[in-house]
Scaffold this motif. Structure first.
Motif, short mmCIF file in Angstrom:
data_model
loop_
_atom_site.label_atom_id
_atom_site.label_comp_id
_atom_site.label_asym_id
_atom_site.label_seq_id
_atom_site.Cartn_x
_atom_site.Cartn_y
_atom_site.Cartn_z
N TYR A 1 102.83 69.14 -23.35
CA TYR A 1 101.46 69.52 -22.99
C TYR A 1 101.39 71.02 -22.73
O TYR A 1 102.07 71.51 -21.83
CB TYR A 1 101.01 68.77 -21.72
N TYR B 1 90.61 61.83 -14.87
CA TYR B 1 91.50 62.59 -15.75
C TYR B 1 92.85 61.90 -15.97
O TYR B 1 93.32 61.76 -17.10
CB TYR B 1 91.68 63.96 -15.08
N VAL C 1 99.22 73.48 -21.29
CA VAL C 1 98.04 73.50 -20.43
C VAL C 1 98.25 74.54 -19.32
O VAL C 1 99.40 74.83 -18.95
CB VAL C 1 97.79 72.09 -19.82
N HIS D 1 99.00 67.56 -11.55
CA HIS D 1 98.42 66.45 -12.32
C HIS D 1 99.45 65.87 -13.29
O HIS D 1 99.64 64.65 -13.37
CB HIS D 1 97.19 66.95 -13.09
N PHE D 2 100.16 66.74 -14.00
CA PHE D 2 101.11 66.23 -14.99
C PHE D 2 102.34 65.62 -14.34
O PHE D 2 102.87 64.62 -14.85
CB PHE D 2 101.46 67.32 -16.01
N ASP E 1 100.22 68.45 -27.30
CA ASP E 1 98.84 68.33 -26.81
C ASP E 1 98.43 69.73 -26.39
O ASP E 1 98.95 70.28 -25.43
CB ASP E 1 98.90 67.36 -25.61
N ASP F 1 94.78 60.42 -19.37
CA ASP F 1 96.07 60.89 -19.88
C ASP F 1 97.07 59.74 -19.98
O ASP F 1 97.88 59.70 -20.91
CB ASP F 1 96.61 62.02 -19.00
N GLN G 1 97.63 73.13 -13.58
CA GLN G 1 97.51 71.66 -13.68
C GLN G 1 98.87 70.96 -13.50
O GLN G 1 99.00 69.77 -13.81
CB GLN G 1 96.88 71.27 -15.01
N HIS H 1 93.15 67.01 -28.17
CA HIS H 1 92.79 66.34 -26.90
C HIS H 1 91.56 66.97 -26.23
O HIS H 1 91.64 67.54 -25.13
CB HIS H 1 93.97 66.32 -25.93
N HIS I 1 90.71 78.98 -22.86
CA HIS I 1 91.39 78.09 -23.79
C HIS I 1 92.17 78.84 -24.87
O HIS I 1 92.80 78.22 -25.72
CB HIS I 1 90.38 77.12 -24.42
N GLY J 1 88.14 67.44 -24.23
CA GLY J 1 87.47 66.84 -23.09
C GLY J 1 86.08 66.44 -23.56
O GLY J 1 85.17 67.26 -23.60
N GLY K 1 92.80 71.58 -25.93
CA GLY K 1 92.12 70.97 -24.78
C GLY K 1 90.75 71.53 -24.46
O GLY K 1 90.39 71.66 -23.29
N PRO K 2 89.93 71.85 -25.50
CA PRO K 2 88.61 72.40 -25.18
C PRO K 2 87.71 71.31 -24.62
O PRO K 2 87.96 70.13 -24.84
CB PRO K 2 88.09 72.86 -26.53
N ASN K 3 86.69 71.72 -23.91
CA ASN K 3 85.73 70.76 -23.41
C ASN K 3 84.48 70.81 -24.27
O ASN K 3 83.83 71.85 -24.39
CB ASN K 3 85.41 71.05 -21.96
N1 ARG Z 1 90.23 69.73 -21.11
C1 ARG Z 1 91.19 70.13 -20.12
C2 ARG Z 1 90.73 71.42 -19.42
O1 ARG Z 1 89.92 72.15 -19.95
C3 ARG Z 1 92.55 70.40 -20.70
C4 ARG Z 1 93.18 69.19 -21.33
C5 ARG Z 1 94.67 69.29 -21.32
N2 ARG Z 1 95.35 68.14 -21.90
C6 ARG Z 1 95.54 66.97 -21.29
N3 ARG Z 1 96.16 66.01 -21.94
N4 ARG Z 1 95.17 66.77 -20.07
O2 ARG Z 1 91.20 71.68 -18.35
#
Ligand code: ARG
Length: 583
Positions: A343, A321, A345, A352-353, A119, A325, A349, A159, A133, A161, A122-124
């Motif tokens: 992941y 979030y 990332v 969170h994971f 994964d 996940d 974060q 993945h 990113h 956002g 992870g762009p938004n």
């Molecule tokens: N979109 C998220 C960000 O910009 C990152 C996503 C990472 N992947 C995930 N499975 N949470 O922070």
């Protein structure tokens, strides 16, 4: 092929056994004193304790057995009981032919089939792709290619956002600007036609909305409501249009970076699995109420720092979030039953994971043996040691950074003595990307690093530019000799020390692939590529390949050049770096 230390460990273990000792004592590692020997085994020390004998005696007995081994040239005992091992030159040569003939160029392959989901990216959606990113894309792509190169089945999942507040913000801003658009009507059909958007509109609308929501609480509340409405099925047509424009733009940017995904899923794809998530959490009695929210406790007695429960539904019943996940893991388990999910990332974060993984385990969302791992990465900083910014202090767009790298590479190439008039634009594009990627990947992913375009573009030192240059140098030798990459690897003997050293470096790249995979750390591939390039440089300077009069020697050297090139290109390919023909 297996990594050479594994092959040698088998041989030395058998020798220990033959002398009446436990075979597990025969572990061989790469020597840390290359001036003395190529490999070493320190098993005699443990044997001495187990069998009440002097380590020197044990090592001596084992060395005597190893003297009979065709692959081993020297097995010497160094006081007080080290076993120093050096390969026979004939052994080294035959390993070179094995590597050249191997479809994987000697890169050790997984022993059992394995499916891995990575994964990364992870762009938004709806936000311009910025350099925050970049690292995820570069590192994730390299880890994906590394896992593939070592024989695993791998799926890269972007993945996106595509389901959060940023879309609510864009919808709010568009509605304020265009209140008369029919797509804002509550009963507008999901397949209705919306006005066409484009990337310039999105690039302007999102920052404006984000700024306004920070200043105006009513605006923010409106965006939050829009987000909840979106998640309940409203604005579907507009959402599709935003996605169409945004995904096309993302693809363009990732293409430029040579990054590609097998799965273009987003957070929105997980919502189908949310009811199942709720069902599982409820039936296992994991869901508890806390201040109106629904949460799962994930703290354990071993925790040294406070571990907050993971929120599954906020008090307004919206998902967050972690909900996404967790739901995504149900989908991944169902579609792929993966052995590992990684992941890539930002390391910030991490909490969170940890929460998500603990909850997933408690709920049994993935197989018991499935490895869930968070591969956090550090920040890319500017020369001032703070997060990299544009000149005016703004967030740098990824496309602007790539443009700047290409310009810098073109300037450097046109001023350099290395250019030979080949397509400068194309070469500059590849050199610019190589410089950025290698400059990133040479650092262990968890570390912060300083982005320094000048340094990354240098023809010397640990840079992508130096490696590309080495490939072009080999190309030119082969071309002058009228050979190509397939020049046969068939030496009658090893003629020089620099040649032997290059062969050994080629052999040791298998170790680097093993280690890089085990630690999920592409920097070992960078180091190995650099070692290959410097071993080649030494070989090239010390041996006059093209003017060599002895035909057999010349052919052997050309074969070694060709093998070095193929292996170096393989390293670069794993790093996501495209080689250039000439510079
Ligand atoms: N979109 C998220 C960000 O910009 C990152 C996503 C990472 N992947 C995930 N499975 N949470 O922070």
């Amino acid at each position: 092929m297996r990594a050479i230390t594994h092959t040698l460990t088998d041989i030395v273990s058998a020798a220990f056994e033959k002398c009446g000792y436990d075979p597990s004592l025969g572990t061989v590692s790469v020597s840390d004193r290359m001036d003395l020997c190529q490999f070493q085994c320190n098993g005699a020390f443990a044997a001495a304790k187990m069998y009440h004998k002097a380590p020197f005696i044990v090592a001596g007995e084992v060395a005597a057995v190893l003297a009979e081994e065709p692959l081993i040239g020297r097995a010497e005992v160094a006081k007080p009981g080290f076993l120093n091992i050096t390969l026979r030159d004939e052994g080294l040569i035959s390993l070179m032919s094995d590597i050249a003939a191997d479809g994987n160029l000697g890169v050790p392959q997984a022993e059992k089939p394995e499916t891995i989901i990575i994964d990364y990216g992870g762009p938004n959606v709806a936000k311009p792709l910025h350099i925050g990113h970049l690292r995820s894309a570069i590192i994730g792509e390299a880890i994906k290619r590394l896992a593939r190169a070592t024989g695993r089945r791998v799926y890269g999942d972007i993945h996106m956002g595509d389901w959060g507040l940023q879309i609510g913000l864009v919808i709010t801003e568009l509605r304020r600007r265009n209140p008369d658009w029919p797509c804002f009507a509550p009963d507008f059909p999901a397949d209705g036609r919306t006005p066409e958007l484009d990337v310039d509109i999105l690039n302007e609308v999102y920052p404006a909305a984000s700024k306004r929501s920070k200043e105006d609480p009513d605006y923010k509340a409106e965006a939050q409501t829009a987000t909840v409405e979106l998640q309940n099925g409203r604005y579907a047509a507009l959402w599709k249009e935003i996605m169409r424009v945004s995904v096309a733009d993302l693809k363009r940017n990732y293409d430029r970076l040579g990054v590609d995904f097998d799965l273009w899923y987003g957070e929105s794809n997980a919502r189908r699995y949310e009811p199942r998530l709720m069902e599982i959490l409820t039936s296992k009695g994991l869901l508890v109420e806390s201040e109106g929210a629904k949460v799962v406790e994930v703290a354990t007695d071993e925790d040294k720092a406070p571990m907050p429960p993971v929120i599954i539904k906020k008090s307004d019943n919206s998902s967050i979030y972690a909900t996404t996940d967790l739901s995504t893991l149900i989908q991944r388990q169902e579609d792929f039953a993966p052995d590992r999910v990684w992941y890539v990332v930002d390391k910030r974060q991490s909490l969170h994971f940890t929460q998500v993984f603990r909850c997933a385990r408690k709920a049994g969302l993935v197989g018991e043996n499935c490895e869930l791992e968070f591969l956090g990465f550090g920040t890319m900083n500017g020369p001032d040691g703070h997060a990299y910014k544009t000149r005016d202090g703004g967030v740098m767009r990824l496309s602007d950074l790539l443009d700047a790298a290409e310009r810098a590479a073109a300037e450097k190439l046109s001023a350099s003595e290395f250019t030979d008039g080949s397509d400068l634009t194309d070469t500059a594009r590849k050199v610019g990307a190589a410089a950025i990627k290698f400059g990133d990947l040479i650092n262990h992913r968890s570390k912060d690093y300083i982005f320094d375009m000048d340094k990354f573009l240098s023809f010397e030192g640990k840079t992508g530019t130096y490696l590309l240059y080495t490939v072009t140098r080999i190309n030119s030798i082969l071309k002058k000799a009228g050979m190509d990459d397939c020049a046969p690897v068939a030496a009658a003997k090893v003629y020089t020390d620099a040649e032997r050293n290059l062969m050994l470096t080629i052999l040791l790249s298998g170790e680097a692939f093993d280690r890089a995979f085990e630690e999920k750390a592409p920097n070992y591939i960078c180091e190995s590529a650099y070692d290959l390039a410097t071993a080649f440089s030494r070989f090239y300077h010390e041996n006059h390949i093209l003017s060599e009069a002895d035909a057999e020697k010349r052919a052997a050297w050309l074969g070694l050049c060709a093998l070095t090139k193929r292996l170096l290109v393989k390293h670069l390919d794993v790093l996501g770096i495209e080689a250039v023909e000439s510079m």
